[in-house]
Design a protein around this motif. Sequence first.
Motif, mmCIF file in Angstrom:
data_model
loop_
_atom_site.group_PDB
_atom_site.id
_atom_site.type_symbol
_atom_site.label_atom_id
_atom_site.label_comp_id
_atom_site.label_asym_id
_atom_site.label_seq_id
_atom_site.Cartn_x
_atom_site.Cartn_y
_atom_site.Cartn_z
ATOM 1 N N SER A 1 11.352 5.105 1.179
ATOM 2 C CA SER A 1 10.313 5.731 2.003
ATOM 3 C C SER A 1 10.566 7.213 2.259
ATOM 4 O O SER A 1 9.625 7.990 2.433
ATOM 5 C CB SER A 1 10.164 4.996 3.336
ATOM 6 O OG SER A 1 11.383 5.050 4.060
ATOM 7 N N GLU B 1 0.617 2.764 -2.385
ATOM 8 C CA GLU B 1 1.999 2.720 -1.888
ATOM 9 C C GLU B 1 2.461 1.271 -1.755
ATOM 10 O O GLU B 1 1.706 0.416 -1.278
ATOM 11 C CB GLU B 1 2.105 3.423 -0.537
ATOM 12 C CG GLU B 1 1.700 4.880 -0.556
ATOM 13 C CD GLU B 1 2.684 5.803 -1.266
ATOM 14 O OE1 GLU B 1 3.812 5.360 -1.590
ATOM 15 O OE2 GLU B 1 2.325 6.969 -1.492
ATOM 16 N N ARG C 1 -3.928 -5.263 -2.758
ATOM 17 C CA ARG C 1 -4.645 -3.995 -2.611
ATOM 18 C C ARG C 1 -5.003 -3.421 -3.970
ATOM 19 O O ARG C 1 -6.112 -2.924 -4.184
ATOM 20 C CB ARG C 1 -3.810 -3.008 -1.789
ATOM 21 C CG ARG C 1 -3.691 -3.447 -0.331
ATOM 22 C CD ARG C 1 -2.857 -2.507 0.506
ATOM 23 N NE ARG C 1 -1.434 -2.775 0.316
ATOM 24 C CZ ARG C 1 -0.504 -1.866 0.079
ATOM 25 N NH1 ARG C 1 -0.812 -0.590 -0.005
ATOM 26 N NH2 ARG C 1 0.758 -2.209 -0.058
ATOM 27 N N ASP D 1 -5.095 -0.193 2.699
ATOM 28 C CA ASP D 1 -4.715 -1.520 3.185
ATOM 29 C C ASP D 1 -5.902 -2.440 3.406
ATOM 30 O O ASP D 1 -6.002 -3.479 2.775
ATOM 31 C CB ASP D 1 -3.892 -1.377 4.470
ATOM 32 C CG ASP D 1 -3.184 -2.657 4.867
ATOM 33 O OD1 ASP D 1 -3.253 -3.648 4.116
ATOM 34 O OD2 ASP D 1 -2.550 -2.672 5.926
ATOM 35 N N ARG E 1 2.418 -3.844 9.170
ATOM 36 C CA ARG E 1 1.652 -3.295 8.044
ATOM 37 C C ARG E 1 2.496 -3.362 6.783
ATOM 38 O O ARG E 1 3.706 -3.339 6.869
ATOM 39 C CB ARG E 1 1.275 -1.839 8.334
ATOM 40 C CG ARG E 1 0.415 -1.646 9.562
ATOM 41 C CD ARG E 1 -1.034 -1.995 9.386
ATOM 42 N NE ARG E 1 -1.714 -1.211 8.377
ATOM 43 C CZ ARG E 1 -2.243 -0.014 8.587
ATOM 44 N NH1 ARG E 1 -2.177 0.553 9.763
ATOM 45 N NH2 ARG E 1 -2.843 0.608 7.595
ATOM 46 N N PRO E 2 1.928 -3.457 5.647
ATOM 47 C CA PRO E 2 0.497 -3.574 5.416
ATOM 48 C C PRO E 2 -0.001 -4.987 5.714
ATOM 49 O O PRO E 2 0.780 -5.939 5.726
ATOM 50 C CB PRO E 2 0.359 -3.271 3.920
ATOM 51 C CG PRO E 2 1.642 -3.763 3.334
ATOM 52 C CD PRO E 2 2.690 -3.472 4.390
ATOM 53 N N ARG F 1 7.375 0.817 1.522
ATOM 54 C CA ARG F 1 7.072 2.196 1.939
ATOM 55 C C ARG F 1 6.086 2.187 3.107
ATOM 56 O O ARG F 1 6.265 2.891 4.098
ATOM 57 C CB ARG F 1 6.518 2.999 0.756
ATOM 58 C CG ARG F 1 7.574 3.261 -0.316
ATOM 59 C CD ARG F 1 6.992 3.876 -1.576
ATOM 60 N NE ARG F 1 6.410 5.194 -1.391
ATOM 61 C CZ ARG F 1 7.105 6.329 -1.304
ATOM 62 N NH1 ARG F 1 8.430 6.313 -1.363
ATOM 63 N NH2 ARG F 1 6.487 7.479 -1.159
ATOM 64 N N VAL F 2 5.052 1.370 3.002
ATOM 65 C CA VAL F 2 4.042 1.296 4.072
ATOM 66 C C VAL F 2 4.681 0.794 5.364
ATOM 67 O O VAL F 2 4.455 1.351 6.441
ATOM 68 C CB VAL F 2 2.864 0.382 3.656
ATOM 69 C CG1 VAL F 2 1.884 0.197 4.813
ATOM 70 C CG2 VAL F 2 2.146 0.959 2.436
ATOM 71 N N LYS G 1 4.417 2.788 8.760
ATOM 72 C CA LYS G 1 3.392 2.331 9.702
ATOM 73 C C LYS G 1 3.843 1.204 10.624
ATOM 74 O O LYS G 1 3.107 0.820 11.515
ATOM 75 C CB LYS G 1 2.131 1.917 8.944
ATOM 76 C CG LYS G 1 1.486 3.094 8.216
ATOM 77 C CD LYS G 1 0.155 2.725 7.632
ATOM 78 C CE LYS G 1 -0.505 3.896 6.952
ATOM 79 N NZ LYS G 1 -1.305 4.707 7.849
ATOM 80 N N ASP H 1 4.665 -2.096 -0.462
ATOM 81 C CA ASP H 1 4.776 -2.684 0.878
ATOM 82 C C ASP H 1 5.927 -2.114 1.698
ATOM 83 O O ASP H 1 5.766 -1.852 2.897
ATOM 84 C CB ASP H 1 4.920 -4.206 0.772
ATOM 85 C CG ASP H 1 3.722 -4.865 0.102
ATOM 86 O OD1 ASP H 1 2.662 -4.214 -0.008
ATOM 87 O OD2 ASP H 1 3.853 -6.021 -0.323
ATOM 88 N N ALA I 1 0.724 -5.060 -1.760
ATOM 89 C CA ALA I 1 0.382 -4.036 -2.755
ATOM 90 C C ALA I 1 -0.372 -4.659 -3.925
ATOM 91 O O ALA I 1 -1.340 -4.070 -4.428
ATOM 92 C CB ALA I 1 1.640 -3.327 -3.240
ATOM 93 N N VAL J 1 -2.517 4.209 0.958
ATOM 94 C CA VAL J 1 -2.175 2.832 1.306
ATOM 95 C C VAL J 1 -3.319 1.892 0.939
ATOM 96 O O VAL J 1 -3.107 0.840 0.351
ATOM 97 C CB VAL J 1 -1.822 2.725 2.812
ATOM 98 C CG1 VAL J 1 -1.565 1.279 3.213
ATOM 99 C CG2 VAL J 1 -0.607 3.596 3.136
#
Length: 160
Positions: free
Chosen positions: A95, A54, A75, A29, A67-68, A58-59, A63, A56, A72, A27
């Motif tokens: 995901s 990963e 990051r 993040d 998050r994130p 999927r995160v 999470k 956004d 992406a 991630v």
Amino acid sequence: MAVGGQRLTATWTGPRPDGRPVVATGVFDVLHIGHVRFLREAAERGFPLVVGVEDDDRVRAWKGPGRPVNTAAERAEVLSALRSVAGVFVISGPSEVSKWGDYSELLASLEPVALAYTAGDPHTEAKRLGAEAMGAQAWEFGLTEAHSTSAMLEAITSLG
């Protein structure tokens, strides 16, 4: 191993480096010293280091809705600015498409020398299996204790 025919995809955020790389995925993040040390140590083994970030959706699915913190694209840009990182790609897909075979299928075209991960990674066994399936090594690096994005975010919110 794709779920219902759905697969992971990789979108490079810059040029794809030449040569067989070491691959690290995650991630990433809120970049912290643990990330920097891990990536630097992986790159110091002499192969180009490419990082899969990963996306956004999927995160968020894994999470939670907060998050994130960083997108992406942001990051990926931060990781690309690190001297140790030769290239960055964003991993997209549902995901639930997250097994070792899904990642092996995605990464196989890179012909990685190794998959890099930190000690205590909850996906250690999957990364070992994926590396083996691709004929790559599995490189485990030490964890920088008390440094994780989740711990940092908890500390920040406790201040307010």
